[in-house]
Motif scaffolding. Sequence first.
Motif, PDB file in Angstrom:
ATOM      1  N   SER A  17       0.792  -1.155  -0.052  1.00  0.00           N
ATOM      2  CA  SER A  17      -0.009  -0.057  -0.061  1.00  0.00           C
ATOM      3  C   SER A  17       0.771   1.384   0.003  1.00  0.00           C
ATOM      4  CB  SER A  17      -0.953   0.081   1.182  1.00  0.00           C
ATOM      5  OG  SER A  17      -0.237   0.046   2.383  1.00  0.00           O
ATOM      6  N   LEU A  18       1.869   1.106   0.763  1.00  0.00           N
ATOM      7  CA  LEU A  18       2.845   2.364   0.725  1.00  0.00           C
ATOM      8  C   LEU A  18       3.173   2.392  -0.796  1.00  0.00           C
ATOM      9  CD1 LEU A  18       5.061   1.773   4.138  1.00  0.00           C
ATOM     10  CD2 LEU A  18       3.446   3.781   3.402  1.00  0.00           C
ATOM     11  N   LEU A  19       3.637   1.505  -1.479  1.00  0.00           N
ATOM     12  CA  LEU A  19       4.341   1.575  -2.796  1.00  0.00           C
ATOM     13  C   LEU A  19       3.311   2.336  -3.780  1.00  0.00           C
ATOM     14  CD1 LEU A  19       6.793   0.500  -4.343  1.00  0.00           C
ATOM     15  CD2 LEU A  19       5.490  -1.622  -5.084  1.00  0.00           C
ATOM     16  N   VAL A  20       2.023   1.901  -3.496  1.00  0.00           N
ATOM     17  CA  VAL A  20       0.807   2.349  -4.459  1.00  0.00           C
ATOM     18  C   VAL A  20       0.914   3.840  -4.295  1.00  0.00           C
ATOM     19  CG1 VAL A  20      -1.390   2.332  -4.960  1.00  0.00           C
ATOM     20  CG2 VAL A  20      -0.119   0.161  -4.626  1.00  0.00           C
ATOM     21  N   ILE A  21       1.043   4.083  -3.070  1.00  0.00           N
ATOM     22  CA  ILE A  21       0.762   5.597  -2.483  1.00  0.00           C
ATOM     23  C   ILE A  21       1.911   6.306  -3.379  1.00  0.00           C
ATOM     24  CG2 ILE A  21       0.719   7.282  -0.587  1.00  0.00           C
ATOM     25  CD1 ILE A  21      -0.725   5.215   1.135  1.00  0.00           C
ATOM     26  N   ALA A  22       3.187   5.889  -2.963  1.00  0.00           N
ATOM     27  CA  ALA A  22       4.118   6.521  -3.448  1.00  0.00           C
ATOM     28  C   ALA A  22       4.147   6.465  -5.208  1.00  0.00           C
ATOM     29  CB  ALA A  22       5.697   5.826  -3.193  1.00  0.00           C
ATOM     30  N   VAL A  23       3.710   5.656  -5.790  1.00  0.00           N
ATOM     31  CA  VAL A  23       3.522   5.483  -7.201  1.00  0.00           C
ATOM     32  C   VAL A  23       2.733   6.619  -7.735  1.00  0.00           C
ATOM     33  CG1 VAL A  23       2.934   4.296  -9.205  1.00  0.00           C
ATOM     34  CG2 VAL A  23       4.390   3.293  -7.721  1.00  0.00           C
ATOM     35  N   ASN A  24       1.646   6.995  -7.083  1.00  0.00           N
ATOM     36  CA  ASN A  24       0.433   7.798  -7.213  1.00  0.00           C
ATOM     37  C   ASN A  24       1.167   9.315  -7.082  1.00  0.00           C
ATOM     38  OD1 ASN A  24      -2.013   6.496  -8.246  1.00  0.00           O
ATOM     39  ND2 ASN A  24      -1.982   5.233  -6.160  1.00  0.00           N
ATOM     40  N   VAL A  25       1.921   9.361  -6.077  1.00  0.00           N
ATOM     41  CA  VAL A  25       2.484  10.666  -5.961  1.00  0.00           C
ATOM     42  C   VAL A  25       3.558  10.871  -7.316  1.00  0.00           C
ATOM     43  CG1 VAL A  25       4.149  12.063  -4.856  1.00  0.00           C
ATOM     44  CG2 VAL A  25       2.667  10.666  -3.571  1.00  0.00           C
ATOM     45  N   LEU A  26       4.322  10.064  -7.705  1.00  0.00           N
ATOM     46  CA  LEU A  26       4.974  10.264  -8.822  1.00  0.00           C
ATOM     47  C   LEU A  26       3.999  10.470 -10.287  1.00  0.00           C
ATOM     48  CD1 LEU A  26       7.637   7.321  -8.859  1.00  0.00           C
ATOM     49  CD2 LEU A  26       7.992   9.789  -8.594  1.00  0.00           C
ATOM     50  N   VAL A  27       2.920   9.786 -10.013  1.00  0.00           N
ATOM     51  CA  VAL A  27       1.861   9.753 -11.503  1.00  0.00           C
ATOM     52  C   VAL A  27       1.592  11.439 -11.258  1.00  0.00           C
ATOM     53  CG1 VAL A  27      -0.220   9.353 -12.409  1.00  0.00           C
ATOM     54  CG2 VAL A  27       1.113   7.635 -11.593  1.00  0.00           C
ATOM     55  N   ASP A  28       1.213  11.848 -10.069  1.00  0.00           N
ATOM     56  CA  ASP A  28       0.644  13.391 -10.097  1.00  0.00           C
ATOM     57  C   ASP A  28       1.634  14.220 -10.669  1.00  0.00           C
ATOM     58  OD1 ASP A  28      -1.617  12.593  -9.191  1.00  0.00           O
ATOM     59  OD2 ASP A  28      -1.301  13.323  -6.983  1.00  0.00           O
ATOM     60  N   LEU A  29       2.998  13.954 -10.029  1.00  0.00           N
ATOM     61  CA  LEU A  29       4.201  14.738 -10.543  1.00  0.00           C
ATOM     62  C   LEU A  29       4.299  14.599 -12.151  1.00  0.00           C
ATOM     63  CD1 LEU A  29       6.593  14.308  -7.680  1.00  0.00           C
ATOM     64  CD2 LEU A  29       5.258  15.921  -7.950  1.00  0.00           C
ATOM     65  N   LEU A  30       4.294  13.592 -12.678  1.00  0.00           N
ATOM     66  CA  LEU A  30       4.262  13.100 -14.178  1.00  0.00           C
ATOM     67  C   LEU A  30       3.319  13.939 -14.886  1.00  0.00           C
ATOM     68  CD1 LEU A  30       6.213  11.625 -15.923  1.00  0.00           C
ATOM     69  CD2 LEU A  30       4.330   9.867 -15.813  1.00  0.00           C
ATOM     70  N   GLN A  31       2.262  13.905 -14.320  1.00  0.00           N
ATOM     71  CA  GLN A  31       1.003  14.451 -15.164  1.00  0.00           C
ATOM     72  C   GLN A  31       1.190  16.083 -15.239  1.00  0.00           C
ATOM     73  OE1 GLN A  31      -2.702  13.026 -13.459  1.00  0.00           O
ATOM     74  NE2 GLN A  31      -2.814  11.455 -15.183  1.00  0.00           N
ATOM     75  N   ALA A  32       1.493  16.499 -13.970  1.00  0.00           N
ATOM     76  CA  ALA A  32       1.821  18.036 -13.771  1.00  0.00           C
ATOM     77  C   ALA A  32       2.921  18.348 -14.676  1.00  0.00           C
ATOM     78  CB  ALA A  32       2.138  18.466 -12.369  1.00  0.00           C
ATOM     79  N   TRP A  33       3.723  17.381 -15.286  1.00  0.00           N
ATOM     80  CA  TRP A  33       4.760  17.829 -16.032  1.00  0.00           C
ATOM     81  C   TRP A  33       4.439  17.729 -17.522  1.00  0.00           C
ATOM     82  CZ3 TRP A  33       7.670  14.206 -19.105  1.00  0.00           C
ATOM     83  CH2 TRP A  33       8.926  14.753 -19.717  1.00  0.00           C
ATOM     84  N   LEU A  34       3.596  16.824 -17.728  1.00  0.00           N
ATOM     85  CA  LEU A  34       3.145  16.285 -18.889  1.00  0.00           C
ATOM     86  C   LEU A  34       2.178  17.502 -19.214  1.00  0.00           C
ATOM     87  CD1 LEU A  34       2.002  12.448 -19.123  1.00  0.00           C
ATOM     88  CD2 LEU A  34       3.707  13.947 -20.645  1.00  0.00           C
ATOM     89  N   ASP A  35       1.345  17.823 -18.441  1.00  0.00           N
ATOM     90  CA  ASP A  35       0.114  18.948 -18.862  1.00  0.00           C
ATOM     91  C   ASP A  35       0.403  20.019 -18.020  1.00  0.00           C
ATOM     92  OD1 ASP A  35      -1.926  20.269 -19.424  1.00  0.00           O
ATOM     93  OD2 ASP A  35      -3.311  18.750 -19.203  1.00  0.00           O
ATOM     94  N   PRO A  36       0.627  21.131 -18.365  1.00  0.00           N
ATOM     95  CA  PRO A  36       1.063  22.482 -17.620  1.00  0.00           C
ATOM     96  C   PRO A  36      -0.392  22.886 -16.919  1.00  0.00           C
ATOM     97  CG  PRO A  36       1.237  22.911 -19.597  1.00  0.00           C
ATOM     98  CD  PRO A  36       1.352  21.452 -19.747  1.00  0.00           C
ATOM     99  N   ARG A  37      -1.498  22.637 -17.626  1.00  0.00           N
ATOM    100  CA  ARG A  37      -2.761  23.063 -17.021  1.00  0.00           C
ATOM    101  C   ARG A  37      -3.061  22.353 -15.521  1.00  0.00           C
ATOM    102  NH1 ARG A  37      -6.273  21.573 -21.974  1.00  0.00           N
ATOM    103  NH2 ARG A  37      -4.651  19.979 -21.883  1.00  0.00           N
ATOM    104  N   ILE A  38      -2.521  21.302 -15.275  1.00  0.00           N
ATOM    105  CA  ILE A  38      -2.698  20.686 -14.106  1.00  0.00           C
ATOM    106  C   ILE A  38      -1.692  21.316 -13.067  1.00  0.00           C
ATOM    107  CG2 ILE A  38      -2.635  18.346 -12.913  1.00  0.00           C
ATOM    108  CD1 ILE A  38      -2.989  16.954 -15.577  1.00  0.00           C
ATOM    109  N   ALA A  39      -2.547  22.085 -12.190  1.00  0.00           N
ATOM    110  CA  ALA A  39      -1.536  22.829 -11.064  1.00  0.00           C
ATOM    111  C   ALA A  39      -1.175  21.707  -9.967  1.00  0.00           C
ATOM    112  CB  ALA A  39      -2.173  24.071 -10.683  1.00  0.00           C
ATOM    113  N   LEU A  40      -0.009  21.809  -9.623  1.00  0.00           N
ATOM    114  CA  LEU A  40       0.133  20.953  -8.314  1.00  0.00           C
ATOM    115  C   LEU A  40       0.020  21.813  -7.172  1.00  0.00           C
ATOM    116  CD1 LEU A  40       3.909  20.149  -9.039  1.00  0.00           C
ATOM    117  CD2 LEU A  40       1.960  18.595  -8.999  1.00  0.00           C
ATOM    118  N   ARG A  41      -1.029  21.319  -6.478  1.00  0.00           N
ATOM    119  CA  ARG A  41      -1.478  21.838  -4.955  1.00  0.00           C
ATOM    120  C   ARG A  41      -0.933  21.509  -4.016  1.00  0.00           C
ATOM    121  NH1 ARG A  41      -6.892  22.172  -7.696  1.00  0.00           N
ATOM    122  NH2 ARG A  41      -6.313  20.247  -7.772  1.00  0.00           N
TER     123      ARG A  41
END
Lengths: 337, 325
Positions: B301-325
């Motif tokens: 479960s920790l692994l899945v949480i960590a990967v989802n954080v990575l995905v959030d960061l990746l998406q913000a990098w892919l699409d500048p419209r997604i703001a990191l909050r």
Amino acid sequence: MPLEFPGREDPLLDVRDLFISFGDNAAVRGLDFTIRRGETLALVGESGCGKSATALSLLRLLPPAGRVAGGSIRFEDRDILRLPENEMRRLRGGAISMVFQEPMTSLNPVLPIGRQITEAIRSHERVSARAARARAIELLNLVRIPEAHRRIDDYPHTLSGGMRQRVMIAMAVACRPRLLIADEPTTALDVTIQAQVLELLDRLRQDLSMGLLLITHDLGLVADWADRVVVMYAGRKCEEAPVETLLRAPLHPYTSGLMACSPKLASGLHFRQGRLPEIGGSVASAADVAGCLFAPRCASARDACHAVRPDAKPAGSRDHLLACPVHAPADYAIACC
Amino acid sequence: MARVLRTLRRTAWQAIPTVIAVVVIDFFLLRLAPGDAADALAAESGSATEETMAALRAHFGLDQPAFVQFLSYIGNLLHFSLGFSPLYNMPVSRLIGERLPGTLLLMATALSLALLIGITAGVVMSMFAGRLTDRVLSVIALLFYSVPGFWIGLMLIVLFSVRLGWLPSGGAETIGAGLTGWPWLLDRARHLILPAVSLALFFIAIYARLVRASMLEVRDQDYVRTATAKGLSRTAVTLRHMLWNALLPVTTVAGMHVGAILGGAVVVETVFSWPGLGRLAFEAVLKRDFSVLLGILLLSSLLVIAVNVLVDLLQAWLDPRIALR
């Protein structure tokens, strides 16, 4: 003896007898027009009359469902419809470029605007990334984007609609095109921004001596910015004239109707003083008409109008073309022989 | 960069209640299974008296009421200890630590393969949408999608190990070969291919279909027409303008798949006798070694949480419209 058409002497763009269809539906049915170097031609008509399809066909960018079913498009000495794809690609964004209607969706949301301009430059000219970037900043300055050197790395969503359309224009003129097609460039913009964008287009047209094809449904814009006007109805030309002639003395009942609908042109009219006039019916009524396509909506249609489809012929003067025998001046019958 | 750190901190705080819920639910859920580690030990030894079993239970604290066991487990966790495995006779953290690298390697390889091949196939399918290439690839993708992983694994072994003899049928390296340097790396890679491929096939199919659909949707966007009108080549339009935008849904789904891949690893590791967490979890279930199982569940479960954080960061990098909050 072939008819003398205005602008046929060494035109920049010469479109003859163009037919475009989407499946079984004809969008454009035998359209002729020419654009001379450095001139602004306005293509006017209501939604669905084939204006945008015509514009897209000039760059061979029709969506997969649409195809050019007949006619010819000549740009300078090239036959657009027979050009191999790689030469067509060089033409797009090079000698002919286009500004689209929707600035909000026409820029790629995930690329910085500078990148989108430089890739246009670098796909046509062998220049370094640094030189292309410098030119992109120049272009952004040219279209009056404030602080261009800082803005160049911005993403489209941080810009307003007017700014985005300026970026689109910068992108379109990046390689000094000889023909710029502007498909309703200001429809999606605020009225206050409209004038600025058109002023910009007109200035660029003069500076770069481009031919400009301005596609619009707004006769007010036509009055201010066009040299000549082609009025389209249901994929056919009903009237063509220099802008002063057309606005002073429109002949075709459709043109007169359009002008009556325009609050700016119909002087003294204001919505508080009465309803704006409208042209009854819809363009859909032209679907399977044998004669004049406008006849189902025309107040002065006669029996003959429903039987014979009129072609645009000189009326009054050599550069005033009309496709309506009913509203023609006395010399129309003679000229049409 | 400050925004990235802020995102990380926020996600860490949000992860705490999730982890607590995972621990509580898993702990009591596992109690529902009949039997305990003492039963398994007794079954293994073949002979056990009531007394020895009672002694075993008392030794590992299995005779305590569930709630007391829970409190002592939480107490362990608060001391960053995952408890002790009665069956393997070593601390759970050491057990997991030994198996984790193998599983991470397998998962990472499988996921990379799935993304690489899946995205490529999806792009090709979208470029030939409705034509023969697309049809053939669609059928293959459907096949990968519907055939279970263990069967694919077995068939791969039959073909590549038994018939052709090209690749080893199991394990993570040749035991006792004493290889070092390049030969060792090559040996590991050869052992990795079959399990990684059989784990990846299902996900290849998913990504291929997802990218195809996503590309077809992006194809009609105005900015793609703009890109063509600029005179870009078809490749540039497809890769730079279409694919970049089409990748967003893939990153979302791929992030969610990390948990699923771990689940798939259980089967694949068993088939290929790959020394990883999946097989450890499988054995822990059979032998009712709940402390090991809980440790693995907590870690995943920790692994899945960590990967989802990575995905959030990746998406913000892919699409500048997604703001990191």
